[in-house]
Structure formats: structure tokens, C-alpha cells
Design a protein around this motif. Structure first.
Motif, mmCIF file in Angstrom:
data_model
loop_
_atom_site.group_PDB
_atom_site.id
_atom_site.type_symbol
_atom_site.label_atom_id
_atom_site.label_comp_id
_atom_site.label_asym_id
_atom_site.label_seq_id
_atom_site.Cartn_x
_atom_site.Cartn_y
_atom_site.Cartn_z
ATOM 1 N N ARG A 67 46.219 -78.051 6.824
ATOM 2 C CA ARG A 67 45.954 -79.016 7.899
ATOM 3 C C ARG A 67 46.758 -78.692 9.157
ATOM 4 N NH1 ARG A 67 46.205 -82.769 3.555
ATOM 5 N NH2 ARG A 67 48.388 -83.195 4.052
ATOM 6 N N GLU A 68 47.975 -78.179 8.968
ATOM 7 C CA GLU A 68 48.864 -77.931 10.109
ATOM 8 C C GLU A 68 48.666 -76.551 10.729
ATOM 9 O OE1 GLU A 68 52.730 -78.535 8.519
ATOM 10 O OE2 GLU A 68 52.555 -80.741 8.473
ATOM 11 N N GLY A 69 47.976 -75.651 10.019
ATOM 12 C CA GLY A 69 47.808 -74.284 10.493
ATOM 13 C C GLY A 69 48.672 -73.338 9.680
ATOM 14 N N MET A 70 48.044 -72.386 9.017
ATOM 15 C CA MET A 70 48.740 -71.529 8.064
ATOM 16 C C MET A 70 49.243 -70.246 8.720
ATOM 17 S SD MET A 70 46.237 -72.004 4.723
ATOM 18 C CE MET A 70 44.950 -70.993 5.418
ATOM 19 N N GLU A 71 50.383 -69.780 8.229
ATOM 20 C CA GLU A 71 50.931 -68.499 8.669
ATOM 21 C C GLU A 71 50.392 -67.420 7.728
ATOM 22 O OE1 GLU A 71 52.974 -67.556 11.114
ATOM 23 O OE2 GLU A 71 53.568 -69.493 11.967
ATOM 24 N N TYR A 72 49.375 -66.709 8.176
ATOM 25 C CA TYR A 72 48.767 -65.663 7.358
ATOM 26 C C TYR A 72 48.657 -64.388 8.163
ATOM 27 C CZ TYR A 72 45.368 -63.096 4.534
ATOM 28 O OH TYR A 72 44.736 -62.131 3.785
ATOM 29 N N ASN A 73 48.926 -63.265 7.520
ATOM 30 C CA ASN A 73 48.902 -61.962 8.174
ATOM 31 C C ASN A 73 49.845 -61.939 9.375
ATOM 32 O OD1 ASN A 73 48.112 -59.289 8.424
ATOM 33 N ND2 ASN A 73 46.348 -59.771 9.721
ATOM 34 N N PHE A 74 51.014 -62.608 9.188
ATOM 35 C CA PHE A 74 52.096 -62.618 10.172
ATOM 36 C C PHE A 74 51.693 -63.312 11.485
ATOM 37 C CE2 PHE A 74 52.177 -58.722 7.583
ATOM 38 C CZ PHE A 74 53.297 -59.004 6.818
ATOM 39 N N THR A 75 50.666 -64.174 11.404
ATOM 40 C CA THR A 75 50.175 -64.889 12.573
ATOM 41 C C THR A 75 49.797 -66.302 12.166
ATOM 42 O OG1 THR A 75 49.242 -62.834 13.466
ATOM 43 C CG2 THR A 75 48.462 -64.901 14.438
ATOM 44 N N ARG A 76 50.084 -67.277 13.034
ATOM 45 C CA ARG A 76 49.680 -68.652 12.739
ATOM 46 C C ARG A 76 48.201 -68.822 13.075
ATOM 47 N NH1 ARG A 76 51.355 -73.707 11.605
ATOM 48 N NH2 ARG A 76 53.493 -72.991 11.344
ATOM 49 N N GLU A 77 47.441 -69.256 12.082
ATOM 50 C CA GLU A 77 46.015 -69.471 12.275
ATOM 51 C C GLU A 77 45.766 -70.821 12.936
ATOM 52 O OE1 GLU A 77 44.155 -69.228 8.470
ATOM 53 O OE2 GLU A 77 44.109 -67.038 8.483
ATOM 54 N N PRO A 78 44.689 -70.953 13.705
ATOM 55 C CA PRO A 78 44.343 -72.265 14.250
ATOM 56 C C PRO A 78 43.968 -73.228 13.135
ATOM 57 C CG PRO A 78 42.556 -70.702 14.607
ATOM 58 C CD PRO A 78 43.733 -69.905 14.097
ATOM 59 N N VAL A 79 44.202 -74.492 13.353
ATOM 60 C CA VAL A 79 43.876 -75.508 12.357
ATOM 61 C C VAL A 79 42.363 -75.580 12.208
ATOM 62 C CG1 VAL A 79 44.009 -77.949 11.773
ATOM 63 C CG2 VAL A 79 45.945 -76.821 12.898
ATOM 64 N N GLN A 80 41.892 -75.563 10.961
ATOM 65 C CA GLN A 80 40.464 -75.664 10.698
ATOM 66 C C GLN A 80 40.062 -77.136 10.633
ATOM 67 O OE1 GLN A 80 38.349 -73.216 10.491
ATOM 68 N NE2 GLN A 80 39.681 -71.425 10.303
ATOM 69 N N GLN A 81 39.028 -77.489 11.375
ATOM 70 C CA GLN A 81 38.518 -78.859 11.360
ATOM 71 C C GLN A 81 37.343 -78.926 10.376
ATOM 72 O OE1 GLN A 81 40.041 -81.321 13.005
ATOM 73 N NE2 GLN A 81 41.528 -79.795 13.698
ATOM 74 N N TRP A 82 37.675 -79.152 9.098
ATOM 75 C CA TRP A 82 36.634 -79.149 8.082
ATOM 76 C C TRP A 82 35.789 -80.418 8.161
ATOM 77 C CZ3 TRP A 82 36.385 -74.485 6.373
ATOM 78 C CH2 TRP A 82 37.551 -73.722 6.278
ATOM 79 N N ARG A 83 34.483 -80.247 8.029
ATOM 80 C CA ARG A 83 33.569 -81.381 8.041
ATOM 81 C C ARG A 83 33.445 -81.946 6.635
ATOM 82 N NH1 ARG A 83 30.952 -77.509 11.162
ATOM 83 N NH2 ARG A 83 29.600 -76.904 9.434
ATOM 84 N N GLN A 84 33.471 -83.234 6.548
ATOM 85 C CA GLN A 84 33.356 -83.888 5.247
ATOM 86 C C GLN A 84 31.890 -84.017 4.850
ATOM 87 O OE1 GLN A 84 35.975 -84.706 3.330
ATOM 88 N NE2 GLN A 84 37.239 -83.715 4.895
ATOM 89 N N GLY A 85 31.632 -83.892 3.551
ATOM 90 C CA GLY A 85 30.290 -84.129 3.040
ATOM 91 C C GLY A 85 29.344 -82.973 3.243
ATOM 92 N N GLU A 86 29.843 -81.823 3.778
ATOM 93 C CA GLU A 86 28.968 -80.672 3.956
ATOM 94 C C GLU A 86 29.489 -79.534 3.091
ATOM 95 O OE1 GLU A 86 28.116 -79.868 8.055
ATOM 96 O OE2 GLU A 86 28.116 -81.975 8.567
ATOM 97 N N ASP A 87 29.327 -78.301 3.546
ATOM 98 C CA ASP A 87 29.743 -77.179 2.718
ATOM 99 C C ASP A 87 31.216 -76.858 2.887
ATOM 100 O OD1 ASP A 87 29.961 -76.015 5.162
ATOM 101 O OD2 ASP A 87 28.395 -74.514 4.878
ATOM 102 N N GLY A 88 31.966 -77.764 3.495
ATOM 103 C CA GLY A 88 33.370 -77.522 3.729
ATOM 104 C C GLY A 88 33.642 -77.075 5.140
ATOM 105 N N GLY A 89 32.602 -76.800 5.913
ATOM 106 C CA GLY A 89 32.795 -76.446 7.312
ATOM 107 C C GLY A 89 33.157 -75.006 7.535
ATOM 108 N N GLY A 90 33.219 -74.188 6.490
ATOM 109 C CA GLY A 90 33.601 -72.795 6.652
ATOM 110 C C GLY A 90 32.474 -71.968 7.229
#
Length: 260
Positions: free
Chosen positions: A157-180
Motif C-alpha cells: 500500500r505504501e510503495g515497495m522497494e524492489y530492484n533498488f527502487t521505490r515503486e509507485p503505489v498501486q491503486q488496486w480496484r476492488q471487485g475486479e481482477d485486482g487492477g493489475g
């Protein structure tokens, strides 16, 4: 007769172009050698934390995974506790492990896959895939989290540190395929979970050294940094049409192609 839309030429024209390409390929090889040297020159970081893993032989420490060797490579395989099957992409990479793990083991390097799924799930999936390489569960420990291969819902929810970089927060949609993205939603469904849960696990690899009883972290790579581990892509990059992925994700687990 259908005529190809690709540029054609004589054997002499092909050879001239191939020799020019050969120069670039040799430059890339030399650059790759230089990068390998720089990887080996990275400072080693001693690991003071005690990690425990469940393996076919019982509970093991990180040092135990070396199995008498001085070097250890871990592939962070995306298989979370709630997954019903391993990630299809990680599975495509792991399809090549059986062939070379014995060579690495006889050259002072142990290769392990590590995932957070319970050991019984890993063992069942391993039998399905016909794999024999060592695979450990880190379900109850911090190993995956500490080496940036797993994340909590709060971190997501806060934004993950992956591949040595902070990723933007994903705004997942509820009730759908997860928003990915399409690929993420598709792979999540293939693993029996939604996209957010699927993406709380991430692929990568980490290397370790063992000297005088001390384990050191020496290297990690993530995302496209593990692209070279995809054996199939190294072949496709040399095929006439390359990766040919204009239509999107095409691969499946190796026992699923006939089920399409």
C-alpha cells in the motif's frame, strides 16, 4: 507464392552484415566479462541474522544450504503461502535448473530455489514439474522480506522497494481482477490468487559466500536483472523473429501447452 516482407539479400550481403554484427557481439561479450569482474569485486556483507529453512532433509540454516560448498546462489521463486501453484515465469526459468545444478555443485556452487510457500506445496509442485533441484521453504522467516523478494500488504500500500527502487503505489480496484496489468492478472489467476497477492512476491536471485563459518551476502539481482537466467529467451533472441511477443504473454507451465 508468398514473398517475405523481411529484407532479403545475397549470401555476400548477408556475410558482410554478419561480420559487422560480430564486432558488436564481441564488444558485448567483453563488456559482459567486465561486468562479471565488477560483480565479483562488490564488498561482501556479513550476515548476522539467523535464517531457518524447511528442506527435504529437515530444518536448515542459511549456512547449511551451502552443503559443503563455499558459494551459494538462491533463486527467489515466486510461490507465496496462498499460491496454488508456482509462478509460470519462475517455472519457465526453473525448467533449466535440473540440467546445470549438478555442474554448479561440482564447481563449488550450490543452487537453491527458495519460496515462502509451505514445503509440502513446493514438494507437490516439484513432482508435478519433474524437477529435482533443491527447493527450500522460508515460510516462517524473514529471509524473503530481507532480500526484497516478498512484501507485506502494508508495504504494498505504501510503495515497495524492489530492484533498488521505490515503486509507485498501486491503486488496486476492488471487485475486479485486482487492477493489475493483463499479464499480472493472468498469471495471478494461474496461481489461484488475485493480482495484489501475486505481486507481493517478486523474482530475483541472491549470491552468498561462506568463509571461516561466516556467511556473506555478495550480490542480488531482480526484474530484468534475471533475464539472462531465462534459457528460452537466449534461444529466442537468436531465432529469426526474436521474442515475438507483440500479442503479449505467450508462455505457460511446460505441462499446460496442450491444454490451451
Amino acid at each position: 507464392m508468398t514473398v517475405t516482407k523481411h529484407r532479403t539479400g545475397t549470401r555476400e550481403e548477408w556475410l558482410a552484415a554478419r561480420l559487422e554484427l560480430l564486432k558488436a557481439e564481441k564488444e558485448l561479450t567483453h563488456r559482459s566479462d567486465e561486468l562479471a569482474r565488477r560483480r565479483q569485486e562488490l564488498p561482501w556483507v556479513p550476515i548476522g541474522k539467523e535464517y531457518r529453512f524447511e528442506t527435504d532433509e529437515g530444518t536448515s540454516s542459511l549456512a547449511d544450504l551451502f552443503r559443503g560448498r563455499s558459494q551459494l546462489i538462491v533463486y527467489h521463486f515466486m510461490f507465496g503461502p496462498d499460491y496454488t501453484a508456482g509462478c509460470p515465469s519462475c517455472s519457465a526459468i526453473a525448467d533449466g535448473f535440473n540440467g546445470f545444478v549438478v555442474h554448479l555443485a561440482n564447481h563449488d556452487v550450490m543452487l537453491w530455489a527458495v519460496s515462502r510457500a509451505p514445503l509440502v506445496k513446493l514438494q507437490t509442485y516439484k513432482r508435478r514439474m519433474g524437477w529435482t533441484f533443491p527447493w527450500a521453504s522460508s515460510q516462517d522467516g524473514d529471509f524473503n522480506f530481507d532480500f526484497c523478494a516478498s512484501y507485506t500488504e502494508e508495504q504494498q500500500r505504501e510503495g515497495m522497494e524492489y530492484n533498488f527502487t521505490r515503486e509507485p503505489v498501486q491503486q488496486w480496484r476492488q471487485g475486479e481482477d485486482g487492477g493489475g496489468e493483463d499479464a499480472e492478472a493472468k498469471f495471478a489467476a494461474m496461481c489461484g490468487i488475485d493480482a495484489p497477492a501475486y505481486l507481493r512476491e517478486r523474482p530475483g536471485m541472491s549470491a552468498f559466500a561462506l568463509e571461516d563459518g561466516v556467511v556473506y551476502h555478495t550480490y542480488s539481482a531482480y526484474a530484468r536483472g534475471v533475464d539472462i537466467l531465462w534459457g528460452m529467451y537466449q534461444w529466442l533472441d537468436r531465432a529469426p523473429k526474436g521474442r515475438n511477443e507483440d500479442a503479449g504473454v505467450w508462455w505457460r507451465r511446460h505441462d499446460e501447452y496442450d491444454k490451451r
